[in-house]
Motif scaffolding. Structure first.
Motif, PDB file in Angstrom:
ATOM      1  N   PRO A  98       0.842  -1.043  -0.354  1.00 18.68           N
ATOM      2  CA  PRO A  98      -0.322   0.057   0.014  1.00 18.68           C
ATOM      3  C   PRO A  98       0.574   1.664   0.291  1.00 18.68           C
ATOM      4  O   PRO A  98       1.974   0.861  -0.048  1.00 18.68           O
ATOM      5  CB  PRO A  98      -0.865  -0.138   0.817  1.00 18.68           C
ATOM      6  N   ARG A  99       0.473   2.114  -0.109  1.00 17.05           N
ATOM      7  CA  ARG A  99       0.686   3.750  -0.657  1.00 17.05           C
ATOM      8  C   ARG A  99       0.371   4.332   0.269  1.00 17.05           C
ATOM      9  O   ARG A  99       0.799   5.923   0.611  1.00 17.05           O
ATOM     10  CB  ARG A  99       0.530   4.740  -1.908  1.00 17.05           C
ATOM     11  N   THR A 100      -1.473   4.190   1.070  1.00 14.32           N
ATOM     12  CA  THR A 100      -1.500   5.203   2.082  1.00 14.32           C
ATOM     13  C   THR A 100      -2.052   4.390   3.129  1.00 14.32           C
ATOM     14  O   THR A 100      -2.132   2.626   3.010  1.00 14.32           O
ATOM     15  CB  THR A 100      -2.487   5.862   1.125  1.00 14.32           C
ATOM     16  N   LEU A 101      -2.302   4.592   4.399  1.00 13.24           N
ATOM     17  CA  LEU A 101      -2.692   4.277   5.614  1.00 13.24           C
ATOM     18  C   LEU A 101      -3.942   3.827   5.305  1.00 13.24           C
ATOM     19  O   LEU A 101      -4.376   2.777   5.627  1.00 13.24           O
ATOM     20  CB  LEU A 101      -2.785   5.178   6.709  1.00 13.24           C
ATOM     21  N   TYR A 102      -4.942   4.723   4.470  1.00 10.45           N
ATOM     22  CA  TYR A 102      -6.227   4.011   4.079  1.00 10.45           C
ATOM     23  C   TYR A 102      -5.731   2.479   3.103  1.00 10.45           C
ATOM     24  O   TYR A 102      -6.566   1.111   4.001  1.00 10.45           O
ATOM     25  CB  TYR A 102      -7.453   4.969   2.905  1.00 10.45           C
ATOM     26  N   GLN A 103      -5.048   2.400   2.738  1.00 18.34           N
ATOM     27  CA  GLN A 103      -4.830   0.944   1.581  1.00 18.34           C
ATOM     28  C   GLN A 103      -4.502   0.203   2.978  1.00 18.34           C
ATOM     29  O   GLN A 103      -4.758  -0.989   2.286  1.00 18.34           O
ATOM     30  CB  GLN A 103      -3.995   1.830   0.885  1.00 18.34           C
ATOM     31  N   ALA A 104      -3.410   0.242   3.459  1.00 17.74           N
ATOM     32  CA  ALA A 104      -3.132  -0.379   4.421  1.00 17.74           C
ATOM     33  C   ALA A 104      -3.607  -1.021   5.228  1.00 17.74           C
ATOM     34  O   ALA A 104      -3.947  -2.148   5.352  1.00 17.74           O
ATOM     35  CB  ALA A 104      -1.997   0.516   5.287  1.00 17.74           C
TER      36      ALA A 104
END
Length: 150
Positions: A27-33
């Protein structure tokens, strides 16, 4: 994000996980993680740590061959031909200091929060990317082998 996560989830459902899965650039963002955690158990996250000055130096000496597309690293003022095929070396349009700085700022704003996210879960494996490439490879290999042994 939601479309990317849906596509990733569909793709992961077609891959046997017995040997694991390696994701590069996600992931590249906290939301994606957080969404990824709902799909897949993450064992380790490898963070190739780089300083902006190191990235700028790399870009300054990075050329691509027009003919074979191989990346060549040049540490001199005179640009020779491609070491692979002898073709003409050119600069990629996105290999400029301004674009590198913008990408670095975007990384710091959007992706760097993942360092704390995965570190707090004891999943972060940090590698100093200013080392010689063989040393970086050995560290990554060591991290991957530690997952196999868990």
């Amino acid at each position: 994000d939601d479309v990317t996560i849906k596509v990733l989830k569909e793709k992961l459902s077609t891959i046997p996980h017995k040997n694991g899965v390696l994701l590069d650039g996600f992931p590249r963002t906290l939301y994606q993680a957080q969404k990824l955690d709902e799909i897949l158990q993450i064992d380790k996250v490898i963070y190739l740590k780089a300083e902006l000055s190191d990235l700028l130096n790399r870009v300054a000496g990075r050329y691509i061959c027009e003919k074979c597309k191989k990346i060549n690293t040049i540490n001199e003022n005179i640009i020779p031909n491609c070491i692979n095929c002898g073709g003409k070396l050119i600069k990629r349009k996105d290999d400029t200091p301004e674009i590198v700085k913008n990408r670095f700022d975007e990384f710091m704003d959007n992706t760097y929060p993942l360092i704390n996210f995965y570190s707090s879960q004891k999943k972060l494996f940090e590698v100093d990317s200013s080392q010689p490439i063989n040393d970086i490879f050995k560290e990554i290999e060591s991290c991957l082998k530690s997952i196999e042994n868990d």
